[in-house]
Design an enzyme around this catalytic site. Structure first.
Site, mmCIF file in Angstrom:
data_model
loop_
_atom_site.group_PDB
_atom_site.id
_atom_site.type_symbol
_atom_site.label_atom_id
_atom_site.label_comp_id
_atom_site.label_asym_id
_atom_site.label_seq_id
_atom_site.Cartn_x
_atom_site.Cartn_y
_atom_site.Cartn_z
ATOM 1 N N ARG A 24 7.212 -75.254 -63.858
ATOM 2 C CA ARG A 24 7.741 -75.687 -62.560
ATOM 3 C C ARG A 24 9.147 -76.276 -62.693
ATOM 4 N NH1 ARG A 24 2.176 -77.310 -61.718
ATOM 5 N NH2 ARG A 24 2.699 -79.413 -62.367
ATOM 6 N N ASN A 44 -13.580 -80.599 -70.808
ATOM 7 C CA ASN A 44 -14.216 -81.229 -71.974
ATOM 8 C C ASN A 44 -15.071 -82.439 -71.599
ATOM 9 O OD1 ASN A 44 -11.786 -82.394 -71.338
ATOM 10 N ND2 ASN A 44 -10.968 -82.400 -73.428
ATOM 11 N N CYS A 45 -14.667 -83.154 -70.532
ATOM 12 C CA CYS A 45 -15.478 -84.310 -70.130
ATOM 13 C C CYS A 45 -16.790 -83.883 -69.487
ATOM 14 C CB CYS A 45 -14.697 -85.197 -69.167
ATOM 15 S SG CYS A 45 -13.210 -85.894 -69.920
ATOM 16 N N ILE A 274 10.429 -82.088 -82.043
ATOM 17 C CA ILE A 274 8.965 -82.003 -81.978
ATOM 18 C C ILE A 274 8.428 -83.212 -81.212
ATOM 19 C CG2 ILE A 274 6.837 -81.847 -83.330
ATOM 20 C CD1 ILE A 274 8.450 -80.612 -85.580
ATOM 21 N N ALA A 276 4.883 -85.062 -79.264
ATOM 22 C CA ALA A 276 3.425 -85.088 -79.417
ATOM 23 C C ALA A 276 2.812 -85.913 -78.291
ATOM 24 C CB ALA A 276 3.038 -85.657 -80.770
ATOM 25 N N ILE A 277 1.636 -85.485 -77.844
ATOM 26 C CA ILE A 277 0.929 -86.120 -76.730
ATOM 27 C C ILE A 277 -0.570 -86.050 -76.979
ATOM 28 C CG2 ILE A 277 2.670 -85.643 -74.945
ATOM 29 C CD1 ILE A 277 1.021 -83.156 -74.198
#
Lengths: 565, 565
Positions: A24, A44-45, A274, A276-277
Site C-alpha cells: 500500500r 495461530n491463536c 535488516i 526484525a519484528i
C-alpha cells in the site's frame, strides 16, 4: 530506476502485516515473502480451539493463501521456502524449496526477519511423542493423534496457552492432567489471583499438579517428579517459546540481553538493511524500561505495519510494551497487564496493592457475575504498574480500560474520574474501574491504610487484634482463625469491647472494612484494613495450601495453612 | 467544640454518596438527609426494567433504607420531607413533613443541594393521564396502570431513556408506538448511526414515528401531528429532564446559562455555604469547555463524593464531562461519548470522521457479532472529539476504551498503539479500537483521503466517477446507483477502463476501498475512499429516507433517497 526488492522471512502475523502495508506504500516494489511452513496468514491463536472442536472447520484457520495475497497485493508469497543463510555483504539470502530441495539465492534491498518463536520442548526420556502446537502442520499432527480417540491427555505447562490447551482437551471429552513446574498456574498472575483458576480447573475434573515436572514419558503414561505415574495417552507441551534467532545469529546479527533479536527504535537490527519484528524480537518493557521477550499477536501486527513505514522512508515511534493478555478457562476470563506484585516486590519497588471483588453490573439487574480485580501502583507516584483480573462477564473490558489508562499516563487515582458507559446491564454507576480509583484515593489521601493477605500472619504475630466486621451469619460460614466478630453496624456501640491495640479489620471484600477503619481511626484507634477482605485472603491462603500440597516448598504456606485449618 | 451540621437535600445518587462519604470523613458531624420522596438510594436506573418485568422484585430497587443508613453511617435520613425554603442569612432551611404536614426549621453549617431533575411533561390536551418515570412512587403508579392489562402503549420521546421504556414495554408484550419530534431516534447520535436502531425497532414491531408530535390524548388513543390516531392505552413521556432549581432560585442562588445551578470548581454555588451536585447542576463540557446539562448517575455519584471532600476541608479537582452513555435496545448496544458530527459541523469545526464495521472478535471463532463504530477527530490536532457505536457484544467495551483514551489525552492515532487484551473469543489481534487508530493514521499521513456518506451526492454531481471494488456478487445484492463495479483484485489489470477523472471508490466497510485508493493514488489517479463503505452509506441514506417518510423536512434526504431508490 531500479525497483526496490524487499524480502520478508516469515509469513504470519507481523510478516504478512509488513508485506501488505508495504504494497500500500510502495506500489512498484518487489515484495517477496518466504515462509518455511506450508501456510501464511493462518489463525495461530485459533489452533487450540480447532483442536478442541470449538472451531469446526480447518479452513476457518486459513485466512489468506499465497494466491489471494498475490492477486490483491501483488505479493510474491512462497510457502515451504526456508531461508537458510543471509549474506549481509552481498545482500542476498539463500533459500531452500522444502518440496523440491532446490536452492536459490535471492537479492534484497531490505530484509525483514519475522521468524517467530518456537515452542520449547522439555528434554524428557520418551519425549519424542510429545506434541507442540505452533502451526497448521502441528495441528494436523495433533488432530491425527486425537483421531485415535485417546481418553487421557497430559498438558505440560500451565501458562496462558497451556490452559487454553487444557480447556480445549476437556471440551473434547478427554481426562486431562496439567503439570506445572511453578507453584501456581498462570505465572504472570500473583498466586491469590491464580489460585481460583486452579480451583476451577479442579472443580471441572482437571488434575492440576503444581511444583511438579514430568520426568519420563512411557507409551501411554507419564512419570512425574513426585514419583506418581499418570495416564497420558496424548501429550502436549506448552512451557513457553524461544525466539527463532539461529538465522540471525549465523549472519552475525546481534541479540539482546534476553536472547531475542535486538532492534533499535526504528526496528533495525545491527545491520541497517535488516529489520526484525514479532516474537523473535526483544521489546522494551513499558513499566521497567528493560528489554523483554513478549510474544503477542497484537504487537507483531503493529510492528509489521511500522516496519513497512520505516522501509518506505517514514520515521516511526514504537511504543513500549505492557504485555496485556487474556485467556478464557472453563468459563473464567483471566487478564493481566504490566507487572505483577511478585516481580515488583522482588525488585524492591515500593508499591500499593488493591484488591476488589465487584460485580460485572448492578446487582439488581439479573445476570451479574462476580470478578476479582487487582491493581498495583507505585506507592509514591501513583503510577499504575500492573493489573490482573479473574471472573466472568466484563473482565476483558476492565483490563482494556486500565491498559488504556496506563498508555495515557493516568494515575490510579485518575481511574475514579473515568466516565465509563453505564446502564444497569452493562456496569454500575461506579464502574469496577472507578472503584479501583476510589480505593486508591482513600490510600493516597491517608484515609485508610491497608495490609495485604500475605502480611496478616506477621501482624497477628506482632500482637494485632483481628476484627471481622461482617454479619454473624457470614462469620459462621467461615472466618479467619483468631478473629473477633463485631458487625460493622455495631462497631460504634461496642467500641469499649475492642482492646487498645493495633487493629486489623476485615469484611468480605474490603468495603465495609474501609468504613470500619474510618470509624476506628476517627475514634483514635490504630486500625488497618485487610485489602480485598476475606475473599482475597482465602484465595491467597488456598493457593499456598494447594501449592504446598502439590510439592511446592514454601514455609510460609505450611505455617499459614495450619493457622487457617 | 460545636458539632458541624450538614444538611443534604435529596437522598438519591449524589446526595447519598455525599452523606456516606461525609460520615467516613467527619465522624462527629451531624448529617441530615432530607428527601421529598418516600425512598432514598433507590435504583433509579433500574425503574424501566422493573416496569418491563426484567427486574422482578420491587425490593431489588430499594438499595438502602433510612434505618440501614442510620445504623451504619449514623445518618439522620428523613424521607417524605420537603425543603420548601432556604434562609441563607440565618443558614436555615424550612422543612415540611409531607405525611404529617408539620413544618420545622433546621439549622445548617453546610448545605448540599442534590435535588435532581424532573421529567418534562409535554403540554398536551388530555395529557393528565400521561405517566413519567422518575422515582419509586412513579413506578408504582405505572405498575398499577399496567395491571389493568393495556394492549397498546405510547412512548413520547426516543432518547436513551425513551428507548429503554420502549424495550421494556415490548418485553411486557405491549404493542408500542414511539413518537419523536426530531428526525431520528437517539438524538446524541448522528443519523447514520441511529438509523439502524430505528430499523431494529421496526423489525421488532415497534411503530416508530419521527418528526412527529402528539397533539392530543384521548382516553385510550393519541392524535399525532400528522393527523393519524394511534391506540395508546398506556402513555409514558420521556422527552428529557429539567433541573430542579426552584428552591435554589427562590433563595437567590445563581443559575448558569443552561438553566442549571451554577457551581464553581469546588462545587460551591454563589453562596459559599451552599453546594450543589447531580442532575440539577451544570457541568463543564470536556470537548468545548462550555457549560452543559448532563444527567448521568456516574457523575452524580462522583460529585457526591467530591463535595464531601470539599466540606471536610480538602481541595478537589472536578473533571470536565464527556457524557459517556450506553443503552440496550432489542439486542443492540448503543453507545456515545463526546460530541457528534452534527453539532461539530454546525459549530464549523474542522473534523475528520471515521466509520468502521468490525466484528466483536475474530471471525474464525464462533459467535462474533458485528458492530458499527464512529470516531470524530479534530482534523488538525488529531484530538478525539467524540465516538459512537451500535452493535452486539463488546460495543460497551470499545466506548469505555475510547472514553479512557480521551481522558488520558491520547490522540486518535494513538489508538493504533493501545495494547488491548486479545484471544480469539474476546477481540482480534487488531482490536476494533486499534483499527480506528490505523484508519486515522492513514488519513494523518495523507495515505488515503476519504469522504463521508453525506458528501457523495455532491461529489457525483461535480462529475466524480464512483467505483465499487466489491465482488460482483456483493454488487448484485445491492449497490449505489451510478457506480461501476471493478473488484479490488482486478483493479490493476483494468486500470485502463477507469476514466481520468476524480474517483470515489468504495467497498462494503472501507478496508478494500483503502487498498484501492492506495493502488489508484500510486498510479497517479485522484481517488478518495467512501468512509465506512456501502454499509455506512446505506445506513445514512435509509435514515434520511425514513425521516422524510415520517414528515421530517429535509431536502437533501428526498433528493438522495430518490437517487438510491
Amino acid at each position: 530506476m531500479n525497483t526496490q526488492r524487499i524480502i520478508i522471512v516469515g509469513g504470519v502475523a507481523g510478516g504478512m502485516s509488513a508485506a501488505t502495508r508495504l504494497r500500500r506504500l510502495i506500489e512498484d516494489a518487489e515484495i517477496v515473502v518466504l515462509e518455511r511452513g506450508g501456510h501464511v496468514s493462518f489463525a495461530n491463536c485459533g489452533l487450540p480451539y480447532y483442536l478442541g472442536g470449538v472451531i469446526e472447520k480447518r479452513d476457518s484457520l486459513l485466512l489468506q493463501t499465497p494466491a489471494s495475497l498475490g492477486s490483491r497485493f501483488g505479493l510474491d508469497v512462497r510457502v515451504n521456502h526456508e531461508v537458510t543463510a543471509i549474506d549481509r555483504s552481498a545482500k542476498t539470502v539463500r533459500v531452500r524449496d522444502l518440496v523440491t530441495g532446490e536452492q536459490t539465492v535471492e537479492r534484497y534491498d531490505a530484509l525483514v526477519l519475522s521468524p517467530g518463536a518456537a515452542p520449547v520442548r522439555p528434554p524428557i526420556p520418551g519425549g519424542e511423542r510429545m506434541l507442540t502446537l505452533r502451526d497448521i502442520e502441528d495441528v494436523d499432527v495433533a488432530m491425527s493423534a486425537l483421531s485415535a480417540a485417546p481418553r487421557t491427555a497430559l498438558v505440560i505447562g500451565a501458562g496462558f496457552i497451556g490452559l487454553e490447551m487444557v480447556e480445549n482437551l476437556v471440551h473434547r471429552g478427554l481426562e486431562v492432567t496439567v503439570v506445572e513446574l511453578g507453584d501456581q498456574v498462570l505465572p504472570p498472575l500473583d498466586p491469590e489471583m491464580a489460585g481460583p483458576v486452579a480451583q476451577r480447573l479442579r472443580d471441572e475434573g482437571v488434575d492440576v499438579r503444581l511444583g511438579t515436572q514430568v520426568t519420563e514419558l512411557g507409551p501411554d503414561t507419564a512419570t512425574l517428579s513426585d514419583g506418581t505415574v499418570v495416564s497420558a495417552e496424548f501429550v502436549l507441551a506448552s512451557i513457553g517459546v524461544r525466539p527463532e534467532t539461529s538465522l540471525a545469529v549465523a549472519a552475525g546479527i546481534e541479540l539482546g540481553s534476553r536472547g531475542g533479536i535486538r532492534v533499535d527504535d526504528q526496528l533495525r537490527t545491527s545491520d541497517p538493511s535488516i529489520y526484525a519484528i514479532g516474537d523473535a524480537v526483544e521489546k522494551t518493557d513499558a513499566v521497567s524500561g528493560e528489554q523483554r521477550l513478549v510474544a503477542l499477536a497484537g504487537l507483531a501486527n503493529r510492528h509489521g505495519r511500522l516496519v513497512a513505514d520505516v522501509i518506505s522512508g517514514k520515521t516511526i515511534r514504537v511504543r513500549d510494551a505492557f504485555g496485556t493478555a487474556v485467556v478464557g478457562v472453563m468459563g473464567l476470563t483471566i487478564v493481566a497487564t504490566g507487572w505483577n506484585e511478585k516481580l515488583l516486590r522482588a525488585k524492591g519497588r515500593d508499591i500499593r496493592v488493591i484488591h476488589t471483588h465487584p460485580a460485572s453490573h448492578t446487582g439488581y439487574y439479573p445476570g451479574a457475575e462476580s470478578m476479582s480485580l487487582k491493581l498495583i501502583v507505585d506507592a509514591t507516584t501513583d503510577e499504575i504498574l500492573g493489573a490482573q483480573g479473574v471472573g466472568g462477564d466484563g473482565v476483558d473490558k476492565r483490563i482494556d480500560v486500565i491498559s488504556t489508562a496506563m498508555a495515557g499516563g493516568l494515575t490510579a487515582a485518575d481511574l475514579a474520574d473515568l466516565e465509563l458507559a453505564y446502564a444497569p446491564q452493562f456496569s454500575s454507576a461506579k464502574d469496577p474501574v472507578n472503584m479501583l480509583g476510589y480505593v486508591d484515593l482513600n490510600a493516597v489521601e491517608g484515609l485508610t491504610r491497608s495490609i495485604q493477605w500475605h502480611e496478616l500472619a506477621e501482624e497477628l504475630e506482632a500482637g494485632a487484634v483481628l476484627i471481622d466486621v461482617r454479619t454473624p451469619r457470614e462469620y459462621a460460614d467461615g472466618a479467619i482463625p483468631g478473629s473477633i466478630n463485631i458487625p460493622l453496624d455495631d462497631l460504634r456501640a461496642r467500641i469499649a469491647e475492642i482492646p487498645e491495640r493495633r487493629l486489623v479489620v476485615h469484611c468480605k471484600v474490603g468495603q465495609r472494612g474501609h468504613t470500619a477503619v474510618r470509624i476506628l481511626a476517627q475514634l483514635g484507634r490504630d486500625a488497618v484494613n485487610l485489602d480485598g477482605g476475606y475473599l482475597t485472603w482465602s484465595a491467597g491462603i488456598s493457593a499456598r495450601h494447594s501449592a504446598a500440597q502439590h510439592g511446592a516448598d514454601d514455609q510460609r504456606a505450611s505455617a499459614e495453612t495450619r493457622a487457617a485449618a
